[in-house]
Design an enzyme around this catalytic site. Sequence first.
Site, PDB file in Angstrom:
ATOM      1  N   TYR A 145      79.236   7.788  38.898  1.00 21.03           N
ATOM      2  CA  TYR A 145      79.768   7.004  37.777  1.00 21.03           C
ATOM      3  C   TYR A 145      81.042   6.290  38.209  1.00 21.03           C
ATOM      4  O   TYR A 145      81.935   6.916  38.786  1.00 21.03           O
ATOM      5  CB  TYR A 145      80.060   7.937  36.595  1.00 21.03           C
ATOM      6  N   ASP A 229      86.534   5.115  45.282  1.00 23.37           N
ATOM      7  CA  ASP A 229      86.913   5.219  43.873  1.00 23.37           C
ATOM      8  C   ASP A 229      87.541   6.595  43.650  1.00 23.37           C
ATOM      9  O   ASP A 229      86.860   7.614  43.667  1.00 23.37           O
ATOM     10  CB  ASP A 229      85.661   5.041  43.001  1.00 23.37           C
ATOM     11  N   LYS A 256      93.025   7.227  35.236  1.00 21.45           N
ATOM     12  CA  LYS A 256      93.262   8.563  34.658  1.00 21.45           C
ATOM     13  C   LYS A 256      94.675   9.103  34.918  1.00 21.45           C
ATOM     14  O   LYS A 256      95.612   8.713  34.238  1.00 21.45           O
ATOM     15  CB  LYS A 256      92.200   9.529  35.183  1.00 21.45           C
TER      16      LYS A 256
HETATM   17  N1  PMP Z   1      85.455   5.716  38.230  1.00 21.77           N
HETATM   18  C1  PMP Z   1      85.263   7.040  38.144  1.00 21.77           C
HETATM   19  C2  PMP Z   1      84.999   7.835  39.391  1.00 21.77           C
HETATM   20  C3  PMP Z   1      85.324   7.667  36.907  1.00 21.77           C
HETATM   21  O1  PMP Z   1      85.121   8.980  36.813  1.00 21.77           O
HETATM   22  C4  PMP Z   1      85.605   6.891  35.759  1.00 21.77           C
HETATM   23  C5  PMP Z   1      85.703   7.509  34.364  1.00 21.77           C
HETATM   24  N2  PMP Z   1      85.290   8.784  34.212  1.00 21.77           N
HETATM   25  C6  PMP Z   1      85.789   5.521  35.903  1.00 21.77           C
HETATM   26  C7  PMP Z   1      85.722   4.966  37.160  1.00 21.77           C
HETATM   27  C8  PMP Z   1      86.071   4.655  34.714  1.00 21.77           C
HETATM   28  O2  PMP Z   1      87.348   4.923  34.211  1.00 21.77           O
HETATM   29  P1  PMP Z   1      87.710   4.588  32.675  1.00 21.77           P
HETATM   30  O3  PMP Z   1      86.985   5.577  31.832  1.00 21.77           O
HETATM   31  O4  PMP Z   1      89.201   4.722  32.621  1.00 21.77           O
HETATM   32  O5  PMP Z   1      87.257   3.188  32.424  1.00 21.77           O
END
Ligand code: PMP
Length: 391
Positions: A145, A229, A256
């Site tokens: 994700y 990421d 985050k």
């Molecule tokens: N990348 C990863 C690895 C994530 O876990 C998440 C959210 N869980 C995101 C991107 C997207 O972040 P956001 O929910 O702040 O849009």
Amino acid sequence: MPATSGTRRSDALYAAAVRRLPGGNTRSTVYVPPSPPYAVRGEGHTITDADGHEVIDLQGNMTALVHGHAHPAILAELRAAVADGLCFGMPTEWEVALAGELVRRIDIVERVRFANSGTEAVMLALRVARAYTGRPKILRFDGSYHGLYDPIVATGARGVAPQTWQAVVTVPVADEAAFAAALDEHGDELACVIVDLMPNRPGLVPVTPEFARLLRDETQRRGILLLVDEVITFRLAVGGLQSKYGLRPDLVTLGKAIGGGLPIGAYGGSAEVMAVTDPREDGAVELGGTFTGNPPTMRAGLVGLRLLDAREIARINGLGDDLREGLRGLGLIVNGRGSLLRIISDEPLELWWRLYRAGVLIAKNGLACTSLPMDDSTVEKLLRRFAAVQR
Ligand code: PMP
């Protein structure tokens, strides 16, 4: 599964919610059937819900709240920040300071830009990769994700234009042979490989050091940018999880935990790659964002990162390791590393409700994390509550 959440005020709130929000919901990831309990207040590692029930927050808003709730130093900074002005159509010193902190911590990051979420950070980092390489496609690993941007949601996802997939190559997670075959077929057209070194959705299992090396070697050899990421994994080390692998990607996305609890995203890389966004250059990629870099977020993030130093990271990673070991001792399957845990269950919702009632909040997919307000006694308390629901 219980017929109702069993919490009267939450049930009433949900009854009103279904008349205003689709399915009573604005965030699918925090919906639990038949209706979710509603949070009212958080302090340290404790959340109180609308019915006065208290739970230990082992979810930390999907791992973002590494400082827990209402950390006094972050609150004090936020009070000052709010008094000074919420946002300006001008840059402020705070984005410079937070950028400096990220550049100091993450080896490969020489330049950074901010965003309002991890989704935005990924979306814009992918655009930077396409702009820098002049190539159209990206390669992603199936099931990982990376937020809500069209090309990186599951292939065939409803609502995404089918032609989107023409520019996306999808490979099973950590499948070396499939990765090599995809590079052979699409290598010349690939701008970027995006990878999470410990993807949550497929089970929070770290990739092997060999696979990390393969990612770097093969992308470098073919002029493809490697984007790691670290929206979830950054909290595991001062320089993010990539530092534990000695991996030097071209781009990094963050979110985050770097915002001290406020909405944030960031993407960074070498000065050369990030220069495609330099407004002084002709043809620069134009990237705005009305609330991007707002001072309260920047200031909370800065104070938060200073609190999240090597010692505290090691401490909460140790708490996570102790908790994982204790939960395995209770017969649970638990993946992850350091402060990030994933509890694997055949009946995740059943487990979620039993834990919630016993006073523990995890994510409904089993994601859990330790945080700064926790200590050994919290881990003991958590293990007692898990043991009670396991009986
Ligand atoms: N990348 C990863 C690895 C994530 O876990 C998440 C959210 N869980 C995101 C991107 C997207 O972040 P956001 O929910 O702040 O849009």
